[in-house]
Design an enzyme around this catalytic site. Structure first.
Site, PDB file in Angstrom:
ATOM      1  CG  ASP A 339      39.220   7.743 -14.220  1.00 53.00           C
ATOM      2  OD1 ASP A 339      40.014   8.518 -14.811  1.00 53.00           O
ATOM      3  OD2 ASP A 339      38.003   7.978 -14.124  1.00 53.00           O
ATOM      4  CD  GLU A 340      35.180   5.811 -15.597  1.00 56.49           C
ATOM      5  OE1 GLU A 340      34.189   5.480 -14.926  1.00 56.49           O
ATOM      6  OE2 GLU A 340      35.230   6.858 -16.275  1.00 56.49           O
TER       7      GLU A 340
END
Length: 563
Positions: A339-340
């Site tokens: 993620d991210e």
């Protein structure tokens, strides 16, 4: 008005919207439930009769634990007087002397800890519990020791205590129970702040009481690397907050074994290639934009730093790191995060640009190669990779069709992930994030709020629909879900009150799915039962937060907004 209100109550009962008040003890609510109105006391000589040849030691331990709870919960009924009005019924009540445990004919007894870590969809958690009203032996039967363990947790919830007597008002009781979804989790981040082993064990205990079966352990992140890895010892030496704030190999094994004996699989997460700034403390050449400023240009939170995943040596290091960690864990599932990922981190990174120019790859192509290398190594070990939703939705990479995607940004994203054919685990921040609503934790921002405001109440979480916006053909892709605590503002001092009893909301959503009557789950019916869960947890040493003033807890529905 009185007649109208009385009629509404009758209609609600008839249509299955409200359960009889006596079953407020049970959480999660069983699949089928039949109860009576006879009082039944536990005999002072009560015992568990284990009719299982070669009963494994963890089943014996579970029985001993159940005996302990039966004797020591001492929870008074949540009514005005806390059971004082039950004394007349208790004076003439019959006594229950034993609960007989048995497995279905032909079933071999495996340890609970073995059953708990089988692949999703192959675990047998169902059970049947019968408690006669006449004092004859109660029976608990299942197709596995894991099912027996689930039944024992239900059995313990049925009894209250008043002036030396443990009893139920509901005999006879007949329960047949099976989970609606195979995955029911709780996520805990132990990287932003460290949690001693004892706090994790206490959390596992509470998870088992509401039939949560997966501990999603987010153990490392950019802020710290508290996990001891024998092949890479410097990672924790340089990456932990202190030598005392490390999870040693023996700590991990103890936690894993403790969890498994309570019917809980441990799914560890090593988030890559983002959320890895701390690795620069040991391997600075593997991390781009390390501690870059301003950090907000390069990361979602400080410090900045992400793996240089385009480099072959970083791909090989990460694959080796993940497999060395995963091979010591019995779970079939291992999360690699994903993620991210902030592309600004690589925009001016010389080593990354040099590698991309040399190979003619794009950043997306390099991420594809990195993912195939790391996931391929895990799959070769028999592990199923688990990723965050961006790996499916934001990047054009090749993922094994066995990959499981966790939904976190929004519940609305589940449909897009399912549309690509991946199995999903729900952990949407707009319903299930336990850290939301605590205010901004970044400094120099006195008017800031948390990014995922507002606070997610138990009732907000409880309204989540796992099948929303999915087609009927996609329903089978939903494995279950979890609530999760990110620990920027949490630690051992407040973990109980932040998590409990709110995390029980998703436990019931994914175990029960609906009420025994077939009616949908609803917060009005659930609240008295969740009060009961909370008070019983407190009796067992969990500092669970009150849901309402005790005046309300003792008077179901009296504090509803339109009461």
């Amino acid at each position: 008005m009185a007649f109208s209100r009385h009629l509404m109550i009758i209609l609600a009962l008839v249509t299955g919207c409200i359960l009889p008040s006596g079953v407020q003890a049970l959480w999660p609510i069983p699949t089928t439930l039949e109860t009576g109105m006879t009082t039944l006391k536990i005999s002072p000589a009560f015992y568990f009769d284990v009719q299982i040849e070669g009963a494994p030691s963890d089943l014996r331990d579970a029985v001993a634990q159940s005996q302990y709870y039966l004797e020591n919960d001492k929870l008074g009924r949540l009514v005005v007087g806390r059971g004082s009005n039950d004394t007349r019924a208790l004076a003439t009540a019959r006594t229950l002397s034993k609960l007989t445990l048995s497995l279905a004919s032909g079933v071999a007894a495996e340890p609970i800890s073995s059953e708990a870590v089988k692949p999703l969809g192959t675990r047998s958690e169902e059970y049947a519990l019968i408690i006669p009203a006449d004092g004859s032996a109660a029976t608990l039967t299942a197709n596995s020791t894991l099912g027996l363990y689930r039944g024992l947790t239900t059995f313990n919830q049925l009894f209250y205590y008043y002036e030396g007597v443990t009893y139920t008002l509901l005999a006879p009781i007949s329960i047949k129970d099976t989970p609606a979804y195979p995955f029911r989790g709780l996520g805990l981040d132990t990287s932003r702040n460290y949690y001693p082993v004892c706090d994790i064990l206490r959390t596992l205990d509470a998870m088992s009481w509401v039939k949560i079966n997966t501990f999603h352990w987010h153990i490392t992140d950019s802020q710290s690397f508290p996990l001891e890895v024998a092949q890479y010892p410097e990672l924790s030496i340089n990456g932990a907050y202190s030598p005392q704030e490390v999870y040693t190999a023996s700590d991990v094994q103890y936690i894993v074994q403790y969890a498994a004996a309570r019917g809980i699989d441990v799914m560890m997460e090593i988030d890559t290639p983002g959320h890895t700034a701390i690795i620069a403390a040991t391997y600075p050449e593997y991390v781009a934009c390390s501690d870059a400023s301003p950090w907000a240009d390069f990361a979602n939170e400080p410090p900045a730093g992400q793996l240089r995943f385009a480099l072959p040596e970083v791909m090989n290091f990460t694959a080796s790191l993940l497999t060395n960690i995963a091979k010591a864990l019995p779970s079939h599932y291992f999360s690699t995060g994903g993620d991210e990922l902030n592309t600004n981190c690589y925009a001016n990174d010389y080593l990354t640009e040099q590698q991309l120019n040399r190979t003619g790859m794009t950043l997306n192509g390099a991420l594809d190669a990195f993912t195939q290398t790391t996931h391929g190594a895990l799959i070769a070990q028999g592990k199923t990779p688990v990723v965050w939703e961006e790996m499916v939705l934001d990047w054009n990479i090749t993922l094994s069709n066995k990959t499981i995607a966790m939904i976190w940004i929004s519940s609305a994203d589940a449909a897009a992930v399912a549309g690509r054919g991946f199995r999903i685990i729900h952990a949407p921040s707009n319903y299930f994030y336990l850290d939301c609503g605590a205010g901004e934790w970044l400094g120099d921002d006195p008017t800031g709020n948390s990014w995922c405001d507002p606070f997610k109440t138990w009732s907000k979480a409880y309204t989540f629909d796992p099948l929303a916006n999915l087609t009927e053909a996609q329903y089978e892709l939903v494995l279950g879900g979890e609530q999760i605590l990110w620990s920027e503002q949490s630690g051992p001092q407040n973990v109980d009150s932040i998590v409990w009893p709110r995390a029980a909301s998703s436990a019931e959503i994914f175990w029960s799915g609906k009420q025994p009557t077939g009616a949908a789950l609803n917060v009005t019916e659930a609240l008295p039962r969740l009060h009961d869960v909370r008070y019983r947890m407190v009796q067992r040493g969990i500092n669970a937060i009150p849901l309402q003033p005790q005046w309300c807890a003792l008077r179901p529905d009296a504090c509803d907004i339109y009461a």
